[in-house]
Scaffold this motif. Structure first.
Motif, PDB file in Angstrom:
ATOM      1  N   ARG A  21      12.413  -1.936 -15.149  1.00 36.36           N
ATOM      2  CA  ARG A  21      12.432  -1.429 -13.793  1.00 36.36           C
ATOM      3  C   ARG A  21      12.569  -2.525 -12.763  1.00 36.36           C
ATOM      4  NH1 ARG A  21       8.135   1.460 -14.420  1.00 36.36           N
ATOM      5  NH2 ARG A  21       6.779  -0.318 -14.084  1.00 36.36           N
ATOM      6  N   SER A  22      11.739  -3.564 -12.882  1.00 33.38           N
ATOM      7  CA  SER A  22      11.712  -4.522 -11.768  1.00 33.38           C
ATOM      8  C   SER A  22      12.973  -5.367 -11.704  1.00 33.38           C
ATOM      9  CB  SER A  22      10.478  -5.400 -11.852  1.00 33.38           C
ATOM     10  OG  SER A  22      10.575  -6.211 -12.979  1.00 33.38           O
ATOM     11  N   GLN A  41       6.823   3.303  -8.587  1.00 35.94           N
ATOM     12  CA  GLN A  41       8.177   2.730  -8.561  1.00 35.94           C
ATOM     13  C   GLN A  41       9.068   3.490  -9.525  1.00 35.94           C
ATOM     14  OE1 GLN A  41       8.333  -1.499  -9.159  1.00 35.94           O
ATOM     15  NE2 GLN A  41       6.783  -1.920  -7.618  1.00 35.94           N
ATOM     16  N   ASN A  52      18.552  -8.991  -5.618  1.00 38.90           N
ATOM     17  CA  ASN A  52      18.410  -8.781  -7.057  1.00 38.90           C
ATOM     18  C   ASN A  52      19.761  -8.404  -7.664  1.00 38.90           C
ATOM     19  OD1 ASN A  52      17.909  -7.882  -9.618  1.00 38.90           O
ATOM     20  ND2 ASN A  52      16.086  -6.702  -9.085  1.00 38.90           N
ATOM     21  N   LEU A 103       4.510  -0.629  -4.026  1.00 42.82           N
ATOM     22  CA  LEU A 103       4.085   0.528  -4.811  1.00 42.82           C
ATOM     23  C   LEU A 103       3.590   0.095  -6.184  1.00 42.82           C
ATOM     24  CD1 LEU A 103       6.814   3.268  -4.255  1.00 42.82           C
ATOM     25  CD2 LEU A 103       4.691   2.863  -3.019  1.00 42.82           C
ATOM     26  N   SER A 104       2.759   0.938  -6.785  1.00 40.42           N
ATOM     27  CA  SER A 104       2.354   0.679  -8.162  1.00 40.42           C
ATOM     28  C   SER A 104       3.535   0.965  -9.067  1.00 40.42           C
ATOM     29  CB  SER A 104       1.196   1.580  -8.532  1.00 40.42           C
ATOM     30  OG  SER A 104       1.652   2.903  -8.679  1.00 40.42           O
ATOM     31  N   GLY A 105       3.438   0.440 -10.293  1.00 41.63           N
ATOM     32  CA  GLY A 105       4.540   0.571 -11.239  1.00 41.63           C
ATOM     33  C   GLY A 105       4.939   2.020 -11.461  1.00 41.63           C
ATOM     34  N   ARG A 161       7.718   3.228 -19.478  1.00 44.64           N
ATOM     35  CA  ARG A 161       7.109   1.925 -19.734  1.00 44.64           C
ATOM     36  C   ARG A 161       6.268   1.511 -18.519  1.00 44.64           C
ATOM     37  NH1 ARG A 161      10.544  -3.048 -22.064  1.00 44.64           N
ATOM     38  NH2 ARG A 161      10.115  -2.074 -24.054  1.00 44.64           N
ATOM     39  N   SER A 186       8.093  -2.969  -3.484  1.00 49.17           N
ATOM     40  CA  SER A 186       7.174  -3.793  -4.264  1.00 49.17           C
ATOM     41  C   SER A 186       5.723  -3.509  -3.903  1.00 49.17           C
ATOM     42  CB  SER A 186       7.491  -5.275  -4.059  1.00 49.17           C
ATOM     43  OG  SER A 186       7.463  -5.583  -2.691  1.00 49.17           O
ATOM     44  N   THR A 207       3.641  -4.774 -12.139  1.00 53.35           N
ATOM     45  CA  THR A 207       3.292  -3.898 -13.238  1.00 53.35           C
ATOM     46  C   THR A 207       4.432  -3.666 -14.218  1.00 53.35           C
ATOM     47  OG1 THR A 207       3.739  -2.190 -11.655  1.00 53.35           O
ATOM     48  CG2 THR A 207       1.453  -2.585 -12.193  1.00 53.35           C
ATOM     49  N   SER A 208       5.578  -4.253 -13.974  1.00 55.05           N
ATOM     50  CA  SER A 208       6.710  -3.945 -14.832  1.00 55.05           C
ATOM     51  C   SER A 208       6.546  -4.599 -16.193  1.00 55.05           C
ATOM     52  CB  SER A 208       7.989  -4.442 -14.202  1.00 55.05           C
ATOM     53  OG  SER A 208       8.084  -5.808 -14.450  1.00 55.05           O
ATOM     54  N   SER A 218       0.590  -3.136  -3.171  1.00 55.11           N
ATOM     55  CA  SER A 218       0.740  -4.309  -4.020  1.00 55.11           C
ATOM     56  C   SER A 218       1.864  -5.214  -3.564  1.00 55.11           C
ATOM     57  CB  SER A 218       0.998  -3.893  -5.455  1.00 55.11           C
ATOM     58  OG  SER A 218       2.374  -3.610  -5.605  1.00 55.11           O
ATOM     59  N   GLY A 219       1.957  -6.320  -4.248  1.00 60.22           N
ATOM     60  CA  GLY A 219       2.964  -7.314  -3.895  1.00 60.22           C
ATOM     61  C   GLY A 219       4.234  -7.187  -4.691  1.00 60.22           C
ATOM     62  N   SER A 220       4.283  -7.901  -5.752  1.00 59.70           N
ATOM     63  CA  SER A 220       5.594  -8.192  -6.313  1.00 59.70           C
ATOM     64  C   SER A 220       5.927  -7.428  -7.590  1.00 59.70           C
ATOM     65  CB  SER A 220       5.675  -9.678  -6.586  1.00 59.70           C
ATOM     66  OG  SER A 220       4.527 -10.054  -7.330  1.00 59.70           O
ATOM     67  N   GLY A 221       5.720  -6.170  -7.600  1.00 62.17           N
ATOM     68  CA  GLY A 221       6.146  -5.400  -8.765  1.00 62.17           C
ATOM     69  C   GLY A 221       5.525  -5.911 -10.047  1.00 62.17           C
TER      70      GLY A 221
END
Ligand SMILES: Nc1ncnc2c1ncn2[C@@H]1O[C@H](COP(=O)(O)OP(=O)(O)OP(=O)(O)O)[C@@H](O)[C@H]1O
Ligand SMILES: Nc1ncnc2c1ncn2[C@@H]1O[C@H](COP(=O)(O)OP(=O)(O)OP(=O)(O)O)[C@@H](O)[C@H]1O
Ligand SMILES: [Mg+2]
Ligand SMILES: [Mg+2]
Lengths: 523, 422, 342, 430
Positions: A339-340, A405, B295, A400-402, A428, A398, B18-19, B13-16
């Protein structure tokens, strides 16, 4: 060695990731730490490993309080950690990776790589790993990388070994092997903190279970507890572990891949003559361990990798040499696996991420000009529809929580008429609650008649969604099987055993795994 | 802000982090600005970062003052007997520094000592004149930055833009107005080609744009030197390496009567600023540019051709720099010389950096640097202060503005709400 | 230290003309260019010293600085403003036309119109030099002094004020070959016919000058004339390292202005400083004239510097021949021509 | 339910899987071969002329006789060989194979030889030793600069400030050497100046997370400003004290310096150049074979991984960046004391940016960077040689040569390069 954490509190800014957590790990114990995504498990372990300094609380080893000013201190105290995101330098060799930080030298600061290799070989031999000390990390499959991490920890004589979600990237068989290793270690007196959110594994091996939710210990449990009990503790409410769905009503076959071959940079075959088809109203799930060509399959369908041979036919049209944009316009919805890096643009607002691959289409643009008002209105609508939790659609995604997202990605991809959905690892890094939601949406898309191709390394997810299961190993299709196929058979196929042989072997009982045995425990 | 939101999570949150494979520790280039959208310039002003900018300018001037004083013979003399009569030292320092900076101000904004009203107000227009090419070229650099490209090639692009515009300006004979447009267009195309070369090479072969643009700068420099020796090119009838003057039909029309030099070039700079703003914030193309800049992987997945964007961005950046060159030769300089571009291409990088690669920011930064430039002439001529001081002051300002915590620390300013100190 | 007594104004030098201001604007070379900017500035400094006038100076870093710098001088009310170099022509020309009450000077260039035809201004004085005349003598001398039979010259950038030296030098060498038939002295680095030759590319990169000079030396050159400002220092350094190589310096006597006196055979001098000082002095006295000043061998505006350390090495007959040529040039019997003559 | 494809796929037949033939290199070789054969040879009009390659500068211990070749014959011969090589490359290409590294090297040398033979046919003489010696000299600051850049980026700090460090080094070396009347004092001062610039770099990059490219660019401007300022005030006011030139003496290494061609080029140099050899060798060995190198590479690729094994990432970065700045600063000394020159404004003349390019072109490896720097220096001095020989090519076009060569090198042969993964990204554990 007895390890105690008492009253650990760790904050990130004003957000409390760990809220006065107490934990005791007895010598020679396998202590499972259970919790959904973002519960604070990794944070706690990073505190224990000296990476983060806690705001409050202390760490006691055999009763004496310790002060770790960095991981070096923790290692010296006998703590080893295998991180959730591997801490390996991709361009290093195995020997270099293991040596880093504790380099054997020949005086004058010159590396003694021979000694480093010897260490790797010694530990590999002890645990039956097959790791070449001169292999380069980035060329290794994830399973092997994980073993390198374990070698790293063991080479430093860890007495407490932290394993942070070690099974996320393993086949059931590999998971079994890992469990064997953990037993071996336990016998030698090493204590292990084992982090996961796979309940089945916990039940298979843990001596003691601690459950964390939103940074707090919400309970302890014993391996005998049922899965739904544990899940309830984790999430704080009752959850449905399986998605209710109607049997599929497959329509005509509108999507087919023929003889698709993708060659990597070193002329190695990433996809080897893969042919498959998906009907309307059907979910074909592609199972396999990470790195066996599933990603390439999905990417080749979208056009991110160029196949050397083969056709990709959607609604009677060969897309194999079309651009990504043309394929998107042909009605492919794509949920990328990472995702990221591929799914969202962190610095863009949520609003902009909602139109990431639609920005130049009606009604979001007219001519060269974007239509901010429409973009906002449509975005707000989707936020509503997909229950995305946010404070403003104008904030960068960014923030947002995973899980949220991921919902943005799904909202974008499912929010328009599709002719094909390709979703890689759609859940995931998403918590149990949201998984439910995502699965429902995918099934809904299927039911609306879209052919769906789902790539997943999580067998639970595969079983949950699939109408048919394709198993991949080393870029080849090992077979396409019905969702009634037993877990062990899939496991063997994922390890390269052809379908017939796998069926035979499981029938004879020689390859039943512990994990699936645990599954069959009366709940 | 978290108190106001009803979101279940306590803090955005900051920088993603949780991926799956993201590495939270090394994610961003800059400390994640948590829970805040990228602020617009207006927001910047309102939220107090204008304070940081202002104080940065003050510190920059102070550093300059130290140098001015330290190098001044009069001050040095008083140092010799600092302990015997310290007041001399302070008086001398004060005099020298105020004299220099007042001259700077008089040269940049308003000259109250001038002999006539026209001469009094002329400095401000001179600042605008100096700012024009800085803004134009700065916009080009900023466009590259926003798209993830480090375009050091402004210098070469300015040169080629000037060469093409100038050449068309005296070589063609066309009616008033049309001639100007054709010449401007020539500059734009020339710059675009020069920038486009680097873009195309990067897109096709992966050649690093930093290397290629550096090389193209030098090549452009030698190319103009070569051309200015060719009679067919210069049409000047003089052996000196300079071209004939551009025709009046091609010159950018003045906005004010003589002796003001302010010309339509400044309008071009304003228009270009608006255009780049529209391009980046309101157009599909700009969406692509920014996506690739933030990105490239996600951009590619979204169907954006990274190669095409790379080429287009470099070509457009070149076009803007080329326009700067064109404005220079058609507006203020009127003929081609080897040094027509000065160090514009490099100054433009600093301008873009100071403007945080935003169109309006770049515009304002260009004005500031233009003012420094115009004021610097007066400061040098009237007080003998070396003009290099300006470079020092400018670089200190850019550095400080890029490090707000440092400025806040220096002045013990409160940390604004929502931004955590690291 | 002791604090000085508070005192009145510092006593001026020669005269006291504090109400007169002479100003000067450099081109991008700056005041330390070891070339015409520096010489012109010295001329101004001399004028200040001797006449007790006020002065102001502005260094330009880029072409776009010329206009504003000249303009600032006018704002300050400079009685005379001098621009140095042909690049300043535009700015000075314009300023002169707009301010008929003020005086202007232009060093090393003449005023021209759009089509490069010379024009005369009532209040603008060109100060130019027929450098080729002196360079001619240097060429002859170098050819006569060369033991290897090869001499060389190179420039910084190919502009007339540079190539005029090279043209004269080339003609001098040619003259020597004409006079001494059999053993031709070869000139490297400049082809007057084609107007093409070796240039270091700028006036900054001294190592480039060094590398270039080493090339010449290895091609056999033993006397080299760099016409490249500070880059010439690189050449001198290479020559010195090589041991038996001599340098012909340009502009100001290099024996005094550089540290390489012991290898400097002579200098093609351009008396810019004197010319600038004289121009200012005339203006102070109210005798400003816009007629061009042309430095020639005849009026001493250009000349060959003394041989200094090489006094004894230059054969008497060669020196005599050089003096003879000088007389012939002054008398007009020999006309040194160069396309770059202003 | 049976699938469209049953069971494991039969291994694909590999004939149709082969990568498309890559004609790029054979075509380039072919074109160069033709240019040689026709342009330098057959139609060059050099018939009957001779080119002399001279190897000695006359003062050598061993005297190597000049090599005299027939211009026309040599070029034609070389052209034929080159075309044969091109054909071989094409044949290999159809088999999807690539010749070894020796191939382009031999090709390049032959091509160059033919070119020089042609170019020298008129004047007749190509002095090889000064050509190489000059190439090395022009590369020295580039090599130092590239080493400085490389150590920084290998540890994750992008060092655009090479230009500033070179200039600062040149400045302080000149001033200190002049003030103390001892060139060796300048040798000590130069790295300090470079390191001081690096201090600012690390201060803003590591302490305040300012974008490293911004800092680098701005520091370059700052150093230009400060040195220009001090030059026009302090140095010119009193040049005898502050800016009198001091020269590092050449120290020929006995025996080695007497080797023909190579000796005078490499072993009759100042201590600065010997330090450069040493620096390159030491950096290469340390980077790939020492504890420091392993850690440096780790913090540049994956700082968090380094942190988890107890390496203090930011401290190492600071130390490395200071070392890098010191090395670049030392390189700056070449402009002044190394070349026997006094300081002049902006005398680094953009070499820092070219050093940056050399570092990228050399793919962040010391040896690669040296090769890239030498390529640049050689191309530049080739231009010098040609211009002193009086080729009809205008000097401006010759001066462009190194820049064009570099573009071809990066676009044609190097292509995509992979910088250290964490370069430019600030690190914090949390
Ligand atoms: N460096 C950080 N800065 C700010 N917040 C962080 C940071 N690291 C983690 N968090 C937040 O702290 C919370 C706990 O994260 P942690 O990684 O410990 O979760 P976890 O239980 O390991 O989850 P997962 O199962 O996804 O690995 C999350 O909300 C996360 O977003
Ligand atoms: N790096 C960070 N800095 C600050 N806050 C963070 C950071 N990472 C996460 N958070 C905040 O912590 C909260 C939890 O984030 P996290 O990504 O762990 O969510 P989660 O519980 O896993 O949810 P989901 O299941 O949707 O992924 C979010 O509200 C997020 O805004
Ligand atoms: Mg975790
Ligand atoms: Mg999460």
């Amino acid at each position: 060695m007895k390890l105690e954490l008492s009253g650990i509190t760790k904050r990130f800014g004003s957000f409390t990731a760990n809220d006065s957590i107490d934990l005791v790990v007895q010598p020679g114990e396998i202590h499972a730490l259970l919790g959904e995504n973002g519960a604070g498990k990794s944070t706690l372990m990073n505190v224990l490993y000296g990476l983060y300094a806690p705001e409050e609380g202390e760490i006691l080893i055999d009763g004496t309080a310790q002060r770790f000013s960095g991981p070096g201190d923790a290692v010296a105290a006998g703590i080893g950690m295998v991180h959730q995101h591997f801490m390996l330098v991709p361009v290093f060799t195995v020997a270099e990776s293991v040596a880093l930080g504790y380099e054997p030298t020949r005086g004058a600061g010159m590396l003694d790589l021979r000694e480093a290799r010897r260490r790797v070989q010694e530990i590999s031999a002890r645990f039956g790993f097959h790791i070449d000390p001169d292999a380069v990390i980035e060329d290794l499959p994830v399973g092997a990388q994980q073993r390198v991490e374990i070698i790293k920890a063991l080479s430093r004589d860890a007495e407490v070994l932290i394993l942070d979600e070690p099974t996320a990237v393993l086949t059931p068989q590999e998971t079994d092997e890992l469990i064997g290793i953990m037993r071996q270690l336990k016998e030698r007196g090493t204590s292990i903190v084992f982090i996961t959110h796979k309940l089945r594994e916990v039940k298979a091996i843990a001596d003691q279970i601690t459950v964390i939710r939103r940074g707090r210990v919400v309970g302890t449990a014993v391996p005998e507890s049922t899965e739904s009990e544990l899940a309830g503790l984790m999430v704080g409410r009752e959850v449905h572990l399986t998605t209710d769905k109607q049997a599929s009503e497959p329509g005509e076959e509108t999507f087919a891949v023929e003889g698709l071959t993708v060659v990597g940079s070193g002329e190695n075959l990433l996809l080897d003559d893969v042919s498959l088809s998906v009907r309307r109203g059907e979910v074909l799930a592609v199972a396999g361990v990470d790195g066996n060509g599933q990603s390439e399959l999905a990417e080749a369908i979208l056009g991110l990798v160029e196949p050397r041979t083969g056709t990709i036919v959607l609604d009677g049209e060969d897309l194999a040499h079309r651009s990504v944009k043309e394929r998107l316009r042909a009605g492919i919805g794509f949920v990328p696996e990472d995702r990221s890096t591929d799914g969202v643009i962190g610095g863009f607002s949520i609003r902009e991420n909602m139109i990431l691959d639609l920005y130049d289409t009606e009604p979001y643009a007219s001519g060269l000009s974007l239509q901010p008002a429409t973009i906002r209105a449509e975005g707000e609508k989707k936020v509503e529809e997909f229950d995305i939790r946010l404070s403003s659609i104008d904030h960068p995604i960014s923030t947002l929580s995973g899980g949220n997202q991921q919902k943005v990605v799904l909202a974008r991809e499912l929010g328009r008429p599709l002719r094909l959905l390709v979703a890689s690892q759609p859940t995931r890094g998403v918590d149990v609650g949201s998984i439910e939601f995502v699965h429902k949406r995918i099934i809904a898309e299927r039911d609306s008649g879209t052919p769906c191709l789902i790539v997943s390394t999580e067998l639970d997810e595969v079983y949950n969604l699939a109408d048919r299961i394709a198993v991949m190993y080393k870029g080849r299709l090992m077979g396409i099987v019905p969702p009634t196929t037993p877990r062990d058979v899939l496991g063997l196929m994922m390890a390269g055993v052809p379908e017939d042989e796998a069926l035979a072997r499981v029938a004879s009982g020689e390859d039943a795994t512990e994990i699936s045995a645990a599954e069959e425990d009366p709940a | 802000m978290s108190e106001k939101t009803a979101s279940p999570a306590p803090v955005p949150s900051g920088s993603g982090a949780t991926s799956g494979t993201g590495d939270p520790g090394t994610g961003g280039r800059q400390p994640a600005r948590r829970g805040e959208p990228r602020p617009g310039v207006l927001r910047d002003l309102l939220s107090g970062s204008w304070m940081v900018s202002l104080l940065s300018i003050v510190v920059g001037l102070l550093v300059g003052a130290v140098l001015i004083a330290a190098s001044n013979p009069a001050v040095q003399d008083t140092l010799g007997y600092l302990f015997a009569r310290p007041s001399d030292f302070f008086v001398a320092t004060w005099n020298v520094v105020t004299e220099a900076y007042l001259a700077l101000f008089r040269g940049a904004v308003f000259d109250w000592q001038a002999t006539s009203f026209v001469r009094s107000v002329r400095p401000l227009t001179e600042s605008l004149v100096a700012a024009t090419p800085l803004i134009l070229a700065g916009l080009g650099i900023a466009l590259g930055f926003r798209s993830g490209l480090f375009n050091i090639g402004g210098q070469g692009q300015v040169i080629i833009g000037a060469v093409c515009a100038g050449f068309l300006g005296y070589w063609l004979t066309l009616p008033l107005g049309i001639h100007m447009l054709v010449a401007l267009l020539g500059g734009v195309v020339g710059g675009a080609v020069w920038g486009g070369i680097a873009g195309a090479l990067k897109a096709r072969t992966g050649a690093n744009e930093v290397i290629v643009t550096i090389m193209l700068n030098s090549i452009a420099g030698f190319l103009i030197a070569y051309l200015l020796k060719q009679q067919w090119f210069t049409r000047s009838g003089s052996a000196n390496p300079q071209s004939r003057s551009v025709d009046d039909t091609a010159a950018l029309f003045p906005l004010l009567p003589d002796p003001f030099r302010l010309n339509a070039g400044f309008l071009l700079a304003v228009a270009a600023t608006v255009f780049v703003w529209w391009l980046l914030e309101r157009s599909t193309l700009g969406f692509e540019f920014r996506a690739v800049g933030e990105n490239p992987h996600a951009a590619r997945t979204a169907g954006i051709s990274v190669g095409r964007v790379t080429f287009l961005v470099m070509a457009l950046a070149g076009a803007l720099a080329g326009l700067a060159g064109a404005a220079q030769v058609l507006g203020t300089e009127d003929k081609l010389t080897i040094g027509i571009a000065g160090s514009l291409g490099f100054d433009a990088i600093t301008v873009a950096l100071l403007g945080r690669s935003r169109p309006l920011g770049t515009f304002l930064a260009g004005l500031l640097f233009g003012a420094f430039k115009a004021g610097g002439y007066t400061m040098q001529a009237q007080t003998g202060t070396p003009i290099d001081i300006v470079l020092v002051v400018q670089s200190v300002i850019v550095l400080l503005i890029a490090a707000p915590p440092l400025v806040r620390g220096l002045f013990r300013l409160p940390v604004p709400a929502g931004k955590e100190a690291r | 230290g002791e604090a000085p007594e508070e005192s009145g104004s510092a006593g001026g030098g020669g005269g006291d003309n504090a109400d007169y201001k002479a100003c000067i604007v450099s081109d991008a070379g700056g005041w330390d260019d070891k070339s015409f900017n520096q010489s012109a500035k010295e001329g101004l400094d001399m004028a200040v010293e001797e006449l007790g006038i006020e002065s102001a100076e502005a260094e330009s870093n880029a072409d776009s600085d010329f206009g504003p710098n000249v303009d600032n001088m006018i704002s300050q009310g400079c009685n005379i403003t001098l621009g140095v170099g042909f690049l300043l022509e535009g700015a000075v020309h314009e300023a002169a036309e707009a301010n008929s009450d003020l005086h202007f000077g232009l060093v090393d260039a003449t005023f021209t119109d759009e089509d490069s035809n010379p024009v005369e201004l009532d209040n603008g004085k060109p100060i130019i030099f027929n450098t080729a005349e002196a360079a001619y003598l240097a060429g002859y001398l170098a050819a006569g002094m060369s033991e290897s039979g090869t001499v060389a010259t190179f420039g910084g950038i190919q502009i007339p004020s540079v190539t005029i030296f090279m043209d004269g030098f080339a003609d001098g060498v040619a003259k020597y070959n004409e006079d001494n038939g059999d053993d031709e002295v070869k000139l490297l680095g400049w082809d007057k016919e084609d107007q093409s030759g070796s240039f270091s590319g700028d006036f900054d990169n001294q190592s480039q000058g060094q590398a270039l000079t080493e090339q010449f030396i290895s091609q056999g050159a033993d006397i080299i004339m760099p016409v490249a400002g500070p880059v010439g220092l690189g050449a001198a350094s290479a020559a010195k390292a090589a041991g038996d190589t001599k340098i012909v310096w340009v502009d100001q006597d290099g024996y005094e202005s550089t540290e390489y006196g012991d290898i400097i055979l002579t200098t093609v001098q351009k008396e810019i400083a004197t010319a600038v000082k004289d121009t200012i002095a005339q203006d102070v006295e109210g005798n400003f004239s816009a007629d061009p000043y042309v430095g020639t061998l005849e009026n001493g505006g250009v000349d060959l510097a003394p041989y200094h350390d090489f006094e004894d090495e230059v054969p008497a007959e060669l020196d005599e021949k050089v003096q003879e040529l000088k007389e012939q040039i002054i008398a007009g019997d020999i006309v040194v021509e160069s396309p770059s003559t202003p | 339910m049976t699938a469209t494809t049953a069971g494991p796929a039969a291994p694909a037949s590999h004939t149709d899987l082969r990568a498309p033939v890559d004609w790029k290199f054979p075509v380039v070789y072919g074109v160069l071969g033709l240019v040689t054969l026709l342009g330098f040879g057959l139609f060059s009009g050099t018939g009957g002329k001779q080119t002399v390659f001279s190897f000695s500068s006359g003062r050598d211990f061993f005297h190597v006789p000049d090599l005299t070749v027939s211009a026309w014959g040599t070029s034609v011969g070389a052209g034929i060989v080159l075309l044969m090589m091109a054909a071989a490359a094409a044949w290999l290409a159809t088999r999807r194979e690539k010749p070894g590294l020796w191939f382009p090297v031999v090709f390049g040398v032959l091509f160059l030889f033919a070119f020089l033979t042609w170019a020298g046919a008129d004047t007749g003489r190509i002095p090889l030793t000064p050509l190489l010696a000059g190439a090395l000299a022009l590369s020295v600051p580039l090599i130092f600069g590239a080493m400085g850049g490389l150590i920084g980026e290998r540890s994750g700090i992008v060092n655009i400030a090479i230009e500033g460090q070179l200039l600062a080094g040149a400045f302080l070396a000149a001033v200190v050497a002049s003030a103390l009347k001892n060139p060796y004092a300048g040798l000590v001062a130069a790295p300090i100046a470079g390191a001081l610039v690096a201090v600012l770099l690390t201060f803003f990059a590591i302490r305040y997370w300012v974008d490293q490219i911004i800092i680098g660019v701005v520091l370059n401007v700052l150093v230009v400003g400060v040195t220009n300022f001090l030059f026009s005030t302090v140095l010119t006011a009193n040049p005898e004290t502050w800016n009198a030139r001091q020269t590092l003496p050449s120290l020929p290494i006995p025996l080695l310096a007497d080797i023909p061609v190579v000796g005078p080029v490499f072993f009759n140099q100042t201590i600065l150049v010997y330090l450069m050899y040493l620096a390159v060798a030491v950096i290469h060995v340390l980077l790939f074979h020492s504890r420091w190198g392993l850690r440096t590479r780790a913090i540049g690729e994956h700082p968090k991984a380094a942190d988890t094994v107890g390496i203090n990432v930011n401290r190492s970065r600071v130390v490395n960046t200071l070392i890098a700045g010191g090395i670049a600063g030392l390189g700056g000394a070449f402009f002044t004391i190394g070349s026997g020159l006094a300081f002049g404004k902006e005398m680094s003349a953009g070499q820092g940016y070219i050093a940056l390019a050399a570092m990228i072109l050399g793919k962040w490896s010391p040896v690669g960077a040296v090769c890239a720097a030498l390529l640049f220096g050689f191309a530049r001095n080739l231009g010098n040689t040609l211009s002193t020989m009086g080729t009809p090519v205008p000097s401006d076009l010759l001066l462009m040569l190194p820049y064009i060569v570099t573009i071809f090198a990066v676009a044609g042969f190097v292509g995509r390069v992979r910088p250290p993964a964490a370069a430019g990204k600030p690190y914090s554990a949390q």
